[in-house]
Scaffold this active site. Structure first.
Site, PDB file in Angstrom:
ATOM      1  N   ASP A   4      -5.832  -3.309  -2.835  1.00 47.94           N
ATOM      2  CA  ASP A   4      -5.636  -3.132  -1.399  1.00 47.94           C
ATOM      3  C   ASP A   4      -6.154  -1.744  -0.995  1.00 47.94           C
ATOM      4  O   ASP A   4      -5.867  -0.748  -1.670  1.00 47.94           O
ATOM      5  CB  ASP A   4      -4.136  -3.260  -1.104  1.00 47.94           C
ATOM      6  N   ASN A  43      -0.979  -9.370   5.248  1.00 43.54           N
ATOM      7  CA  ASN A  43      -0.469  -8.326   4.341  1.00 43.54           C
ATOM      8  C   ASN A  43       0.910  -7.820   4.748  1.00 43.54           C
ATOM      9  O   ASN A  43       1.121  -7.442   5.909  1.00 43.54           O
ATOM     10  CB  ASN A  43      -1.404  -7.112   4.371  1.00 43.54           C
ATOM     11  N   TYR A  44       1.800  -7.757   3.761  1.00 38.84           N
ATOM     12  CA  TYR A  44       3.129  -7.179   3.981  1.00 38.84           C
ATOM     13  C   TYR A  44       3.428  -6.137   2.903  1.00 38.84           C
ATOM     14  O   TYR A  44       3.373  -6.442   1.708  1.00 38.84           O
ATOM     15  CB  TYR A  44       4.219  -8.256   3.909  1.00 38.84           C
ATOM     16  N   THR A  57       5.614  -2.716   3.929  1.00 36.91           N
ATOM     17  CA  THR A  57       6.807  -1.958   4.344  1.00 36.91           C
ATOM     18  C   THR A  57       8.094  -2.783   4.260  1.00 36.91           C
ATOM     19  O   THR A  57       9.124  -2.291   3.777  1.00 36.91           O
ATOM     20  CB  THR A  57       6.601  -1.434   5.782  1.00 36.91           C
TER      21      THR A  57
HETATM   22  P1  13P Z   1       2.777  -3.035   6.454  1.00 37.67           P
HETATM   23  O1  13P Z   1       3.316  -1.960   5.573  1.00 37.67           O
HETATM   24  O2  13P Z   1       2.902  -2.720   7.894  1.00 37.67           O
HETATM   25  O3  13P Z   1       3.363  -4.371   6.096  1.00 37.67           O
HETATM   26  O4  13P Z   1       1.201  -3.154   6.162  1.00 37.67           O
HETATM   27  C1  13P Z   1       0.799  -3.733   4.934  1.00 37.67           C
HETATM   28  C2  13P Z   1      -0.664  -3.664   4.721  1.00 37.67           C
HETATM   29  O5  13P Z   1      -1.487  -3.783   5.610  1.00 37.67           O
HETATM   30  C3  13P Z   1      -1.141  -3.489   3.326  1.00 37.67           C
HETATM   31  O6  13P Z   1      -2.512  -3.344   3.266  1.00 37.67           O
HETATM   32 ZN    ZN Z   2      -3.389  -2.544   5.086  1.00 38.68          ZN
END
Ligand code: 13P
Ligand code: ZN
Ligand code: NA
Length: 283
Positions: free
Chosen positions: A81, A229-230, A232
């Protein structure tokens, strides 16, 4: 089984659902995410940022995710990522990652094209997919710079040229989301997304999805998003369970004890998202 995101995202695109890509930080995150995927019979992508790799290194994550994938009855992909350099992407592919993102969104259009194309040239040769980013996802991802005061939206004309010239196989778009915790309620510009979708046929990727209301995410999937994508929300879920346990058992010195409710919390977050993304029962 460990697979690449290529087949996964192709199926998601054809059948109008999205695959969740969950950022994993350690063994406990890997175990919790795989439990959710098994419970929901869902394909799943696990991904790590350069910041997480600074903590533990590529090889640990390859070993953990491979082990999880070998035992699992669902398809699992391991994705880099926000890859921050050509070298990092090469190292991830060599170590066993099944796809990479090269994030050139912090440099100008031409430099982003050159950087992305350098990665796709090698990835194509070995048959691995590459996610790129055009436009800006707000907030602060990992150790990267915070983005403020610029137009964050992906320009559809630029997107067409970008994909043609780079050969990237999926594209992260700026449509109003931001990494981390939102101050107010976020708003996805569905119109921008529709415009991009009408001009491009590769899978589109949504970043910064923690904190975005489920109905907006579902609508974005109908408008062409295939990977969501998650990060946080998983961190928050884990730490909430961990801290709650420690508050109730301040003398505990066995890390497995507070980690257990942390993992239960992550599993719940991931399962709920799989239902909303439509990836449940697609494995
Ligand atoms: P968040 O932390 O807002 O879920 O974003 C995740 C993300 O984009 C990882 O690449
Ligand atoms: Zn991201
Ligand atoms: Na977010």
């Amino acid at each position: 089984m460990l697979v690449s995101t290529k087949e996964m995202l192709r199926d998601a695109q054809a059948r109008h659902y999205a695959v969740g890509a969950f950022n994993v930080e350690n063994l406990e995150f890997v175990m919790a995410v795989i439990r959710a995927a098994e419970a929901k019979k869902s394909p799943v992508i696990m991904q790590t940022t350069p910041g997480t790799l600074k903590y533990a290194g590529l090889e640990y994550f390859v070993s953990m995710v491979r082990t999880a994938a070998q035992k699992a009855s669902v398809p699992v992909a391991l994705h880099l990522d926000h890859g921050d350099s050509f070298d990092r992407c090469m190292q991830a592919m060599r170590a066993g990652y099944t796809s990479v993102m090269i994030d050139g969104s912090h440099v100008c259009f031409e430099d982003n094209i050159a950087l992305t194309a350098s990665v796709t040239k090698v990835a194509q040769a070995i048959g691995l997919p590459v996610e790129a980013e055009l436009g800006k996802v707000g907030g602060k991802e990992d150790d990267g710079p915070a983005v403020e005061g610029e137009n964050p939206y992906t320009d559809p004309d630029e997107a067409v040229e970008f994909v043609e010239r780079t050969g990237c196989t999926s594209l992260a778009v700026g449509v109003g989301t931001a990494h981390g915790v939102y101050k107010g309620i976020p708003h996805i510009e569905q119109g921008v997304l529709k415009e991009i979708r009408s001009r491009l046929d590769i899978p589109l990727v949504l970043h910064g999805t923690s904190g975005v209301p489920d109905d907006q995410v579902a609508e974005a999937i109908q408008n062409g998003i295939c990977k969501v994508n998650y990060a946080t929300e998983l961190r928050q879920a884990f730490m909430a369970g961990f801290m709650e346990y420690m508050a109730a058992h301040p003398d505990c010195f066995d890390p497995k004890k507070p980690a257990a409710p942390g993992m239960v919390n992550i599993q719940k977050v991931v399962e709920d998202h799989m239902d909303n993304l439509g990836s449940t029962n697609r494995a």
